[in-house]
Motif scaffolding. Structure first.
Motif, PDB file in Angstrom:
ATOM      1  N   PHE A 250      34.362 100.473  -7.252  1.00  0.00           N
ATOM      2  CA  PHE A 250      33.422  99.343  -7.286  1.00  0.00           C
ATOM      3  C   PHE A 250      32.666  99.314  -5.970  1.00  0.00           C
ATOM      4  O   PHE A 250      33.077  99.934  -4.973  1.00  0.00           O
ATOM      5  N   ALA A 251      31.556  98.594  -5.961  1.00  0.00           N
ATOM      6  CA  ALA A 251      30.694  98.581  -4.783  1.00  0.00           C
ATOM      7  C   ALA A 251      31.223  97.671  -3.678  1.00  0.00           C
ATOM      8  O   ALA A 251      30.969  97.922  -2.490  1.00  0.00           O
ATOM      9  N   SER A 252      31.939  96.619  -4.033  1.00  0.00           N
ATOM     10  CA  SER A 252      32.415  95.671  -3.033  1.00  0.00           C
ATOM     11  C   SER A 252      33.677  96.181  -2.352  1.00  0.00           C
ATOM     12  O   SER A 252      34.220  97.228  -2.699  1.00  0.00           O
ATOM     13  N   LYS A 253      34.170  95.420  -1.377  1.00  0.00           N
ATOM     14  CA  LYS A 253      35.369  95.807  -0.644  1.00  0.00           C
ATOM     15  C   LYS A 253      36.615  95.575  -1.490  1.00  0.00           C
ATOM     16  O   LYS A 253      36.609  94.795  -2.445  1.00  0.00           O
ATOM     17  N   LEU A 254      37.690  96.248  -1.111  1.00  0.00           N
ATOM     18  CA  LEU A 254      38.977  96.048  -1.767  1.00  0.00           C
ATOM     19  C   LEU A 254      39.588  94.736  -1.313  1.00  0.00           C
ATOM     20  O   LEU A 254      39.697  94.460  -0.116  1.00  0.00           O
ATOM     21  N   ASP A 255      39.977  93.909  -2.286  1.00  0.00           N
ATOM     22  CA  ASP A 255      40.665  92.665  -1.960  1.00  0.00           C
ATOM     23  C   ASP A 255      42.165  92.897  -1.899  1.00  0.00           C
ATOM     24  O   ASP A 255      42.854  92.403  -1.014  1.00  0.00           O
ATOM     25  N   GLY A 256      42.703  93.638  -2.863  1.00  0.00           N
ATOM     26  CA  GLY A 256      44.131  93.895  -2.882  1.00  0.00           C
ATOM     27  C   GLY A 256      44.524  94.712  -4.089  1.00  0.00           C
ATOM     28  O   GLY A 256      43.673  95.198  -4.845  1.00  0.00           O
ATOM     29  N   LEU A 257      45.823  94.865  -4.266  1.00  0.00           N
ATOM     30  CA  LEU A 257      46.370  95.668  -5.350  1.00  0.00           C
ATOM     31  C   LEU A 257      47.114  94.778  -6.331  1.00  0.00           C
ATOM     32  O   LEU A 257      47.978  93.987  -5.929  1.00  0.00           O
ATOM     33  N   LEU A 258      46.789  94.903  -7.609  1.00  0.00           N
ATOM     34  CA  LEU A 258      47.515  94.211  -8.663  1.00  0.00           C
ATOM     35  C   LEU A 258      48.344  95.233  -9.431  1.00  0.00           C
ATOM     36  O   LEU A 258      47.842  96.297  -9.808  1.00  0.00           O
TER      37      LEU A 258
END
Length: 331
Positions: A250-258
């Motif tokens: 994806f173009a946005s930053k990584l928020d976290g891992l699910l």
């Protein structure tokens, strides 16, 4: 667009139940929940959730239709009550509104013994968590708390003037800069509900249905936002490392891992069958190397996960102590 952004405030993935900046709602200061949470460890609670979903008898087809139409029949609810699952910690009936419809994660406190064989990883972009309801020719977006923030036409089945008879329900993360709704999960597609389908099917269904409807992935006059399914990965160490070291999907930053258990159904609740980590916590919890870019996101105050969210680990230690005591009494 500013109104849309403001309306989503409080529905961010990072700053809701998955937040590392606050304790998870299931580990709140509520005395009533503390009493329940001391009964078993996270691993034991996973087993109980899986057992409970085998026994439930809730009519999810009717629930999907009600969400699509916003029509709630009290008499129908009363008549079918005897066939519905019990409402307790492990089996939760969905609410009769748009509030609290999403399946939310817990912190990953105990690494599952079956992580490699029975779990999927989804990399989650920064954005606002939301419920997307496409029905009666419109695509409506609701925050986690049930507030409608926008309505538009889209190519999601049911979401435009050519699809009045169909309806779809999606669990998404909205990123305003990308003008994209990233699809985490699917609850219903083209009037086919899949709440009580396992994650393996729902994730396959999510990808295959979008592949059949490529116009939803492009911005156009009749589809003002992109809808993109988030890919999922296996959870062996090699696959997790490759996912984190490869370009983000994806173009946005990584928020976290699910992490999703492959056998869990979609429930409108917080569940230990979906767990969450920030990227910089991966080496500590999973013993997997991460890129420097993720390491640099570690807050200066962060030492360990246990130090960062002490309430979670305090409750976890208390549950484990209770378990050991119970085992001694049983022996």
């Amino acid at each position: 667009m500013d109104d849309l952004i403001n309306a989503f405030a409080g529905s961010q993935v990072t700053y809701q139940p998955n937040s590392t900046a606050a304790e998870h709602p299931k580990f709140s200061h509520s005395a009533s929940y503390k009493a329940k949470s001391t009964k078993s460890s996270q691993e034991a609670r996973r087993r109980k959730f899986l057992e409970a979903q085998k026994e439930k008898r809730y009519d999810f087809a009717s629930h999907a239709r009600r969400l699509a139409t916003n029509e709630w029949d009290d008499n129908e609810d009363e008549n079918s009550a005897a066939n519905e699952m019990e409402v307790d910690e492990f089996a939760i009936k969905p609410p009769r509104s748009y509030k609290d419809q999403l399946m939310l994660s817990e912190w990953l406190v105990e690494v599952p013994s079956d992580l490699e064989s029975l779990w999927y990883l989804v990399l989650c972009p920064v954005g606002k968590r939301c419920l997307v309801v496409a029905s009666r020719g419109r695509t409506k977006v609701f925050t986690k708390s049930g507030y409608q923030v926008t309505s538009f036409q889209s190519h999601i089945p049911g979401g435009n003037k050519n699809g009045h008879s169909a309806y779809s329900l999606l669990d998404c993360v909205f990123n305003e800069l990308d003008k994209t709704y990233y699809i985490l999960d699917v609850m219903c597609w083209n009037s086919y509900p899949c709440f009580d389908s396992e994650t393996e099917f729902r994730f396959y269904w999510k990808q295959s249905k979008i592949d059949e409807c490529p116009e939803v992935t492009k911005i156009s006059d009749t589809n003002p936002y992109k809808f993109l399914p988030l890919p999922y990965f296996n959870c062996d160490a090699k696959s997790i490392k490759e996912a984190l070291w490869s370009p983000l999907p994806f173009a946005s930053k990584l928020d976290g891992l699910l992490f999703y258990h492959k056998r869990t159904h979609y429930i409108s609740a917080t569940t230990p069958l979906v767990v969450w980590l920030k990227g910089y916590m991966v080496p500590e919890m999973l013993n997997i190397d991460i890129p420097t870019s993720l390491s640099e996101e570690r807050p200066a105050s962060y030492l360990t996960l246990q130090q960062h969210i002490p309430e979670v680990f305090a409750q976890h230690a208390k549950r484990k102590e209770e378990e050991e005591k119970n085992m001694l009494f049983e022996d």
